[in-house]
Write an enzyme that holds these catalytic residues in place. Structure first.
Site, mmCIF file in Angstrom:
data_model
loop_
_atom_site.group_PDB
_atom_site.id
_atom_site.type_symbol
_atom_site.label_atom_id
_atom_site.label_comp_id
_atom_site.label_asym_id
_atom_site.label_seq_id
_atom_site.Cartn_x
_atom_site.Cartn_y
_atom_site.Cartn_z
ATOM 1 N N ASP A 16 0.832 -1.217 0.000
ATOM 2 C CA ASP A 16 0.000 0.000 0.000
ATOM 3 C C ASP A 16 0.865 1.264 0.000
ATOM 4 O OD1 ASP A 16 -2.346 1.394 -0.018
ATOM 5 O OD2 ASP A 16 -2.761 1.156 2.121
ATOM 6 N N HIS A 33 2.570 3.312 -8.915
ATOM 7 C CA HIS A 33 2.347 1.881 -9.189
ATOM 8 C C HIS A 33 3.531 1.305 -9.958
ATOM 9 C CE1 HIS A 33 -1.560 2.287 -7.536
ATOM 10 N NE2 HIS A 33 -2.082 2.971 -8.535
ATOM 11 N N LEU A 127 10.032 -20.901 -4.314
ATOM 12 C CA LEU A 127 9.002 -20.026 -3.748
ATOM 13 C C LEU A 127 7.690 -20.124 -4.540
ATOM 14 C CD1 LEU A 127 8.477 -17.440 -1.821
ATOM 15 C CD2 LEU A 127 8.946 -16.131 -3.890
HETATM 16 C C1 IPE Z 1 -5.636 -2.609 -0.188
HETATM 17 O O1 IPE Z 1 -5.232 -1.291 -0.333
HETATM 18 C C2 IPE Z 1 -5.551 -3.331 -1.488
HETATM 19 C C3 IPE Z 1 -4.225 -3.472 -2.075
HETATM 20 C C4 IPE Z 1 -3.087 -3.088 -1.570
HETATM 21 C C5 IPE Z 1 -4.205 -4.132 -3.347
HETATM 22 P P1 IPE Z 1 -6.287 -0.108 -0.519
HETATM 23 O O2 IPE Z 1 -5.493 1.120 -0.639
HETATM 24 O O3 IPE Z 1 -7.219 -0.430 -1.617
HETATM 25 O O4 IPE Z 1 -7.091 -0.177 0.854
HETATM 26 P P2 IPE Z 1 -7.950 0.916 1.615
HETATM 27 O O5 IPE Z 1 -8.984 1.402 0.651
HETATM 28 O O6 IPE Z 1 -7.009 2.002 2.030
HETATM 29 O O7 IPE Z 1 -8.507 0.175 2.792
HETATM 30 C C1 IPE Z 2 -1.523 0.234 -3.386
HETATM 31 O O1 IPE Z 2 -1.331 1.598 -3.411
HETATM 32 C C2 IPE Z 2 -1.801 -0.359 -4.743
HETATM 33 C C3 IPE Z 2 -3.185 -0.742 -4.954
HETATM 34 C C4 IPE Z 2 -4.164 -0.664 -4.095
HETATM 35 C C5 IPE Z 2 -3.519 -1.270 -6.246
HETATM 36 P P1 IPE Z 2 -2.550 2.618 -3.429
HETATM 37 O O2 IPE Z 2 -2.920 2.864 -4.852
HETATM 38 O O3 IPE Z 2 -3.638 2.157 -2.560
HETATM 39 O O4 IPE Z 2 -1.861 3.909 -2.838
HETATM 40 P P2 IPE Z 2 -2.484 4.902 -1.757
HETATM 41 O O5 IPE Z 2 -2.910 4.068 -0.600
HETATM 42 O O6 IPE Z 2 -3.615 5.599 -2.412
HETATM 43 O O7 IPE Z 2 -1.340 5.802 -1.409
HETATM 44 MG MG MG Z 3 -4.044 2.399 -0.582
#
Ligand code: IPE
Ligand code: IPE
Ligand code: MG
Length: 239
Positions: A16, A33, A127
């Site tokens: 995240d 990303h 793995l």
């Molecule tokens: C959880 O992260 C999903 C992934 C990392 C793929 P999100 O960024 O979507 O989660 P919330 O919305 O902050 O809970």
């Molecule tokens: C995690 O990073 C990747 C996915 C959920 C696909 P985010 O896109 O959720 O990044 P933040 O949390 O908005 O910073």
């Molecule tokens: Mg996120």
């Protein structure tokens, strides 16, 4: 790299913070990303080196479909380029790729690449890398319930035969041991619908580091913290 004592067999990661990491630098979320994908390569390598046997990465949740099309499309384009670029390296390193989630919902080219890499790496013994894509733990449990209910309806089992092992066997994670360690980056401390059943006794490690900054050392540090944990599973500490 030194091998840790007490290495978790299965590590699950909620990757995240990509978007915030990019926005902080005045860049588009997709840039975050993209940088995050580099970390995936490194962590997969490090996990294998450190003796982890299963690594499950939360790459796209069922709720992530709520994001704008542009971001969703960028994520799946990135997934395809990861699979294309990594397939031979994964294979050479003995990595076996698997996926969990509602894969049918993914763009068709994504599904095809996933299948290709899964078949190519199917016999590898190193793995096991599991990508959670369009994954939601609740809907996985709903599907498991439906499949068991069908067996009851057909008269194959009676309700009293439903036990934890049967439920586990109908989840998409049935081929995996339960995660020993969950890592979530970016400072958020929640599960966001990830592996709810499977994490009943998982150790949690939260770090403020955003995923695009999560280094091999951060991964090794998480494993070091884990190695000091005392897991009791409701019992008592052994003398
Ligand atoms: C959880 O992260 C999903 C992934 C990392 C793929 P999100 O960024 O979507 O989660 P919330 O919305 O902050 O809970
Ligand atoms: C995690 O990073 C990747 C996915 C959920 C696909 P985010 O896109 O959720 O990044 P933040 O949390 O908005 O910073
Ligand atoms: Mg996120």
């Amino acid at each position: 790299m030194l091998k840790q004592h007490n290495v978790p067999r299965h590590v699950a990661i909620i990757m995240d913070g990509n978007g915030r990491w990019a926005e902080r630098q005045g860049e588009a979320r997709a840039f975050g990303h993209h940088s995050g994908a580099t970390r995936v390569r490194e962590v997969v390598e490090t996990a294998g080196e450190m003796g982890v046997k299963f690594l499950t990465l939360y790459a796209f949740s069922e709720e992530n479909w709520r994001r704008p099309d542009e971001e969703v499309n960028a994520l799946f384009a990135l997934l395809i380029s990861y699979l294309k670029e990594e397939v031979e390296r994964l294979h050479e390193n003995g990595v076996r790729l698997k996926s969990i989630g509602n894969i049918d919902r993914l763009p068709i080219d994504c599904q095809e690449w996933l299948k290709h890499v899964e078949i190519r790496t199917a016999d590898n013994q190193g793995l096991t890398l599991v990508l959670a894509l369009s994954y939601g733990a609740r809907s996985d449990m709903v599907r498991a319930c439906q499949s068991i209910a069908m067996d009851v309806q057909r008269g194959l089992i009676i309700p009293s035969q439903i036990d934890e092992a049967l439920i586990q066997s109908r989840l998409s994670t049935s081929i995996l041991p339960e995660p020993d360690l969950l890592i979530r980056t970016s400072g958020e401390q929640r599960l966001s619908n990830f592996l709810l059943w499977e994490m009943a006794y998982t150790e949690f490690h939260f770090t403020n580091v955003h995923w695009p900054d999560f280094s091999k050392d951060d991964f090794a540090a998480a494993l070091a913290v884990y190695s000091e944990r005392e897991r009791r599973f409701g019992g008592l500490i052994s003398p």
